[in-house]
Design an enzyme around this catalytic site. Structure first.
Site, PDB file in Angstrom:
ATOM      1  CE  LYS A  77      17.063   4.538   1.332  1.00 11.83           C
ATOM      2  NZ  LYS A  77      15.899   4.550   2.193  1.00 11.83           N
TER       3      LYS A  77
ATOM      4  NE  ARG B 138      12.173  -0.954  -0.647  1.00 12.79           N
ATOM      5  CZ  ARG B 138      12.689  -0.388   0.444  1.00 12.79           C
ATOM      6  NH1 ARG B 138      13.298   0.773   0.375  1.00 12.79           N
ATOM      7  NH2 ARG B 138      12.594  -0.975   1.614  1.00 12.79           N
TER       8      ARG B 138
ATOM      9  CG  ASP C   2       9.986  -8.733   4.526  1.00 13.24           C
ATOM     10  OD1 ASP C   2       9.319  -7.760   4.935  1.00 13.24           O
ATOM     11  OD2 ASP C   2      10.550  -9.521   5.307  1.00 13.24           O
ATOM     12  CB  SER C   3      13.531  -4.509   2.866  1.00 14.27           C
ATOM     13  OG  SER C   3      12.571  -3.568   3.299  1.00 14.27           O
TER      14      SER C   3
ATOM     15  N   GLY D 199       0.832  -1.191   0.000  1.00 11.39           N
ATOM     16  CA  GLY D 199       0.000   0.000   0.000  1.00 11.39           C
ATOM     17  C   GLY D 199       0.872   1.249   0.000  1.00 11.39           C
TER      18      GLY D 199
ATOM     19  N   GLY E 251      12.611   4.955   8.629  1.00  8.81           N
ATOM     20  CA  GLY E 251      13.198   3.833   9.358  1.00  8.81           C
ATOM     21  C   GLY E 251      14.582   4.130   9.938  1.00  8.81           C
TER      22      GLY E 251
ATOM     23  CE  LYS F  12       8.450  -0.949   0.646  1.00  6.11           C
ATOM     24  NZ  LYS F  12       8.085  -2.095   1.479  1.00  6.11           N
TER      25      LYS F  12
HETATM   26  P1  IMP Z   1       9.322  -3.375   4.854  1.00  3.61           P
HETATM   27  O1  IMP Z   1      10.069  -4.308   3.983  1.00  3.61           O
HETATM   28  O2  IMP Z   1       8.806  -2.188   4.101  1.00  3.61           O
HETATM   29  O3  IMP Z   1       8.296  -4.069   5.693  1.00  3.61           O
HETATM   30  O4  IMP Z   1      10.399  -2.743   5.859  1.00  3.61           O
HETATM   31  C1  IMP Z   1      10.817  -3.395   7.022  1.00  3.61           C
HETATM   32  C2  IMP Z   1      11.558  -2.449   7.929  1.00  3.61           C
HETATM   33  O5  IMP Z   1      12.936  -2.460   7.577  1.00  3.61           O
HETATM   34  C3  IMP Z   1      11.137  -0.993   7.864  1.00  3.61           C
HETATM   35  O6  IMP Z   1      10.066  -0.749   8.739  1.00  3.61           O
HETATM   36  C4  IMP Z   1      12.402  -0.296   8.331  1.00  3.61           C
HETATM   37  O7  IMP Z   1      12.480  -0.338   9.723  1.00  3.61           O
HETATM   38  C5  IMP Z   1      13.500  -1.178   7.761  1.00  3.61           C
HETATM   39  N1  IMP Z   1      13.938  -0.691   6.441  1.00  3.61           N
HETATM   40  C6  IMP Z   1      13.810  -1.340   5.244  1.00  3.61           C
HETATM   41  N2  IMP Z   1      14.343  -0.617   4.241  1.00  3.61           N
HETATM   42  C7  IMP Z   1      14.807   0.523   4.813  1.00  3.61           C
HETATM   43  C8  IMP Z   1      15.453   1.684   4.278  1.00  3.61           C
HETATM   44  O8  IMP Z   1      15.705   1.851   3.068  1.00  3.61           O
HETATM   45  N3  IMP Z   1      15.756   2.631   5.187  1.00  3.61           N
HETATM   46  C9  IMP Z   1      15.509   2.530   6.502  1.00  3.61           C
HETATM   47  N4  IMP Z   1      14.897   1.481   7.055  1.00  3.61           N
HETATM   48  C10 IMP Z   1      14.549   0.480   6.204  1.00  3.61           C
END
Ligand code: IMP
Length: 200
Positions: A177, A183, A71-72, A9, A155, A13
């Site tokens: 970045k 990503r 997922d990251s 959502g 984050g 992204k």
């Molecule tokens: P998601 O994959 O969007 O669920 O991200 C998981 C979590 O990883 C996020 O809530 C951040 O805490 C951290 N994260 C992932 N990618 C980044 C980034 O590019 N910068 C900072 N935090 C990140």
């Protein structure tokens, strides 16, 4: 034209995904157009790949479209890879970014800069059938700074200093970045793999 559901959502992204696939015969459909109310999908996998597949398969089972999910997270060497898949909820289930960053800094309290190596990882999958998927991964190595610096991004950005830079992700221009980020790399890898599959 292939309709590709995006199990996210997050508007940022979505536009990155559209941008990277702009030359492919792909129409990206956001999750909000596929469900009456956007579902909360429990990410209880133990790897980024498992979590991405959980999300993508949930949406694929609902609509039958090829579905992309990612997922990251952040892995800190000194902490044995933590927070890893728990990056979003490191300081507790309903915690915020500030609490997560604070917890990370206290876990590394007294650890010198040269032992604060870490990496961001991103896994993207496109589920193309019941037991078929394409996956791509991007890694960005760096270290965790001694205090938060900068206000861009989200984050852990104010704490993460990518290799080759003296600034955190939160101090760097978004274009910079995106060109070195986990990503950005995973999306570039995905673009090539999608292109190969679509051409078949
Ligand atoms: P998601 O994959 O969007 O669920 O991200 C998981 C979590 O990883 C996020 O809530 C951040 O805490 C951290 N994260 C992932 N990618 C980044 C980034 O590019 N910068 C900072 N935090 C990140």
């Amino acid at each position: 034209m292939i309709k590709l559901a995006a199990a996210t959502g997050n508007k940022g992204k979505l536009s990155e995904i559209r941008e990277i696939l702009r030359d492919e015969p792909v129409e990206v459909v956001p999750i909000s157009e596929l469900f009456d109310s956007v579902p909360e999908i429990e990410e209880n996998g133990s790897t980024f790949l498992e979590n991405a597949l959980i999300k993508a398969r949930y949406v694929f089972d609902h609509c039958g479209l090829w579905t992309l999910a990612d997922d990251s997270g952040l892995e800190v060497d000194y902490l044995g890879g933590a927070p890893g898949v728990k990056s979003a909820r490191y300081a507790g289930e309903s915690c915020n970014t500030e609490a997560n960053n604070k917890k990370l800094l206290s876990a590394l309290s007294g650890v010198p800069l040269e032992r604060r190596q870490a990496c961001f990882k991103c896994v993207i999958v496109v589920v193309t059938g019941k037991d078929r998927y394409i996956s791509s991964e991007g890694v960005c190595r760096g270290r965790i700074g001694l205090s938060p610096q900068g206000s861009a991004g989200f984050g852990y950005d104010p704490l993460f200093i990518p290799d080759g830079f003296n600034s955190t992700f939160a101090q760097l221009d978004t274009t910079v970045k995106n060109s070195i980020s986990h990503r950005g790399k995973a999306l570039a890898d995905l673009k090539e793999k999608m292109h190969a599959v679509i051409k078949q």
